[in-house]
Structures are given as C-alpha cells and as structure tokens.
Scaffold this motif. Structure first.
Motif, PDB file in Angstrom:
ATOM      1  N   ASN A 238       0.813  -1.218   0.000  1.00 35.60           N
ATOM      2  CA  ASN A 238       0.000   0.000   0.000  1.00 35.60           C
ATOM      3  C   ASN A 238       0.846   1.267   0.000  1.00 35.60           C
ATOM      4  O   ASN A 238       0.313   2.358   0.080  1.00 35.60           O
ATOM      5  CB  ASN A 238      -0.908   0.028   1.242  1.00 35.60           C
ATOM      6  CG  ASN A 238      -1.912  -1.095   1.231  1.00 35.60           C
ATOM      7  OD1 ASN A 238      -2.248  -1.623   0.184  1.00 35.60           O
ATOM      8  ND2 ASN A 238      -2.384  -1.461   2.406  1.00 35.60           N
ATOM      9  N   VAL A 239       2.146   1.123  -0.161  1.00 32.43           N
ATOM     10  CA  VAL A 239       3.019   2.281  -0.080  1.00 32.43           C
ATOM     11  C   VAL A 239       3.402   2.691  -1.492  1.00 32.43           C
ATOM     12  O   VAL A 239       3.789   1.871  -2.319  1.00 32.43           O
ATOM     13  CB  VAL A 239       4.285   1.943   0.730  1.00 32.43           C
ATOM     14  CG1 VAL A 239       5.215   3.137   0.775  1.00 32.43           C
ATOM     15  CG2 VAL A 239       3.918   1.490   2.116  1.00 32.43           C
ATOM     16  N   SER A 240       3.267   3.958  -1.785  1.00 30.50           N
ATOM     17  CA  SER A 240       3.724   4.461  -3.080  1.00 30.50           C
ATOM     18  C   SER A 240       5.136   4.985  -2.870  1.00 30.50           C
ATOM     19  O   SER A 240       5.366   5.901  -2.094  1.00 30.50           O
ATOM     20  CB  SER A 240       2.804   5.575  -3.589  1.00 30.50           C
ATOM     21  OG  SER A 240       2.799   6.639  -2.681  1.00 30.50           O
ATOM     22  N   VAL A 241       6.043   4.358  -3.539  1.00 33.15           N
ATOM     23  CA  VAL A 241       7.457   4.699  -3.370  1.00 33.15           C
ATOM     24  C   VAL A 241       7.922   5.462  -4.605  1.00 33.15           C
ATOM     25  O   VAL A 241       7.673   5.053  -5.733  1.00 33.15           O
ATOM     26  CB  VAL A 241       8.306   3.424  -3.190  1.00 33.15           C
ATOM     27  CG1 VAL A 241       9.762   3.770  -3.036  1.00 33.15           C
ATOM     28  CG2 VAL A 241       7.805   2.626  -2.020  1.00 33.15           C
ATOM     29  N   GLN A 242       8.594   6.548  -4.405  1.00 36.83           N
ATOM     30  CA  GLN A 242       9.189   7.282  -5.509  1.00 36.83           C
ATOM     31  C   GLN A 242      10.594   6.731  -5.719  1.00 36.83           C
ATOM     32  O   GLN A 242      11.398   6.689  -4.790  1.00 36.83           O
ATOM     33  CB  GLN A 242       9.263   8.768  -5.197  1.00 36.83           C
ATOM     34  CG  GLN A 242       7.950   9.479  -5.287  1.00 36.83           C
ATOM     35  CD  GLN A 242       8.145  10.985  -5.109  1.00 36.83           C
ATOM     36  OE1 GLN A 242       9.173  11.429  -4.644  1.00 36.83           O
ATOM     37  NE2 GLN A 242       7.143  11.731  -5.529  1.00 36.83           N
ATOM     38  N   LEU A 243      10.826   6.301  -6.929  1.00 39.33           N
ATOM     39  CA  LEU A 243      12.138   5.747  -7.233  1.00 39.33           C
ATOM     40  C   LEU A 243      13.126   6.877  -7.443  1.00 39.33           C
ATOM     41  O   LEU A 243      12.820   7.901  -8.051  1.00 39.33           O
ATOM     42  CB  LEU A 243      12.057   4.868  -8.477  1.00 39.33           C
ATOM     43  CG  LEU A 243      11.164   3.635  -8.337  1.00 39.33           C
ATOM     44  CD1 LEU A 243      11.100   2.896  -9.661  1.00 39.33           C
ATOM     45  CD2 LEU A 243      11.684   2.738  -7.252  1.00 39.33           C
ATOM     46  N   ASP A 244      14.325   6.634  -7.020  1.00 37.39           N
ATOM     47  CA  ASP A 244      15.380   7.614  -7.181  1.00 37.39           C
ATOM     48  C   ASP A 244      15.987   7.395  -8.558  1.00 37.39           C
ATOM     49  O   ASP A 244      16.578   6.353  -8.848  1.00 37.39           O
ATOM     50  CB  ASP A 244      16.422   7.418  -6.086  1.00 37.39           C
ATOM     51  CG  ASP A 244      17.443   8.541  -6.080  1.00 37.39           C
ATOM     52  OD1 ASP A 244      17.194   9.546  -6.757  1.00 37.39           O
ATOM     53  OD2 ASP A 244      18.447   8.402  -5.367  1.00 37.39           O
ATOM     54  N   THR A 245      15.836   8.360  -9.419  1.00 36.82           N
ATOM     55  CA  THR A 245      16.291   8.204 -10.799  1.00 36.82           C
ATOM     56  C   THR A 245      17.627   8.872 -11.067  1.00 36.82           C
ATOM     57  O   THR A 245      18.084   8.895 -12.204  1.00 36.82           O
ATOM     58  CB  THR A 245      15.246   8.778 -11.764  1.00 36.82           C
ATOM     59  OG1 THR A 245      15.027  10.130 -11.442  1.00 36.82           O
ATOM     60  CG2 THR A 245      13.965   7.986 -11.691  1.00 36.82           C
ATOM     61  N   THR A 246      18.248   9.384 -10.100  1.00 39.79           N
ATOM     62  CA  THR A 246      19.546  10.015 -10.330  1.00 39.79           C
ATOM     63  C   THR A 246      20.596   8.925 -10.440  1.00 39.79           C
ATOM     64  O   THR A 246      20.595   7.940  -9.694  1.00 39.79           O
ATOM     65  CB  THR A 246      19.918  10.964  -9.178  1.00 39.79           C
ATOM     66  OG1 THR A 246      19.922  10.244  -7.977  1.00 39.79           O
ATOM     67  CG2 THR A 246      18.961  12.119  -9.105  1.00 39.79           C
TER      68      THR A 246
END
Length: 148
Positions: A128-136
């Motif tokens: 249920n967690v929306s995780v923002q991926l680190d794209t750097t």
C-alpha cells in the motif's frame, strides 16, 4: 411632670452605663440556679427536670466543643484521611508519584512509536506504499584492474 420622669430615667440609664464591672455580681449571676422542665404537652406531666446554672451550661458546651475538636484532629492524624490534606502527605510518596508519572509518559511515547512502526511495516508488506524511485545516476568508480 413628663419631662421630670424623662430626666429620672435618663439618669438611671446613665448610672447603669457608668457602673463599674463588678466581678462578684457577674460570678453570682453565673452561679444562679435555674430549673429546666420538659413537660408532656397533652397531660402537662413533667417528663424530665434539670437544675442548671449558666456556668454549668458553659462548661458542658465548652467540653463538648473540645472533645469534638480533639476527635476530629485524631481522626485526621491517625487515619489515611491525612493524605487528602494538601501538603500533609508523605514527601517520598509524592516523589514516587512524580517518577511514576514520568515513566508512564515515556511508555506512552514508546507505545505510540511502536504502533507507527508496525503500521508502516504492515503497509509495506501489503504493498500500500507508493514509493518514488530515485532516478539520479550514481557515479560509481570502476575498480582498478592490474595488468600483469
């Protein structure tokens, strides 16, 4: 004639007010005996008769007052009722109470943090967690190779 009667009564009142306090007359007045009779209202029969003086009534009432005051003080001093009087309680008990209050507050804080942690773990396991991926892009140096 009315004026002379007025002057006579005024002089009597003046003498009465100016009279010195006589200890003997006051003591005699306190020792005068009186009779208190309790009668049945229907038959006019005497139920009880008491012989009293002002001094005896004063002594009895003073004794009752002192006894009631002493019993009240004894009740407060020798029973746990004294804990309800502000500032009279045991100093060690108030210190222990303060320490227990601090400990309870810290335990409440720990329980709240633990509950938040378990809720977060539960959300992660259920997805249920929306995780923002680190794209750097990370600049990782390549290991040096030794050519022999």
């Amino acid at each position: 004639m009315c004026i002379s009667a007025y002057l006579v009564t005024f002089k009597a009142l003046k003498n009465l007010c100016m009279a010195k306090f006589d200890a003997n007359s006051t003591l005699k007045r306190l020792q005068n005996r009186y009779r208190l009779v309790v009668m049945n209202d229907d038959t006019y029969e005497e139920v009880v008769t008491f012989k009293l003086s002002r001094l005896s009534v004063y002594i009895v009432l003073s004794t009752i007052f002192v006894l009631l005051t002493g019993l009240t003080v004894a009740l407060i001093v020798f029973t746990p009722l004294r804990m309800y009087i502000p500032g009279y309680g045991d100093v060690n008990a108030t210190r222990e109470l303060r320490e227990l209050k601090i400990r309870t507050d810290s335990l409440e804080t720990v329980m709240h943090q633990r509950g938040q942690y378990l809720d977060n773990v539960k959300n992660v396991l259920q997805g249920n967690v929306s995780v923002q991926l680190d794209t750097t892009a990370l600049d990782i140096p390549k290991p040096e190779t030794i050519d022999e």
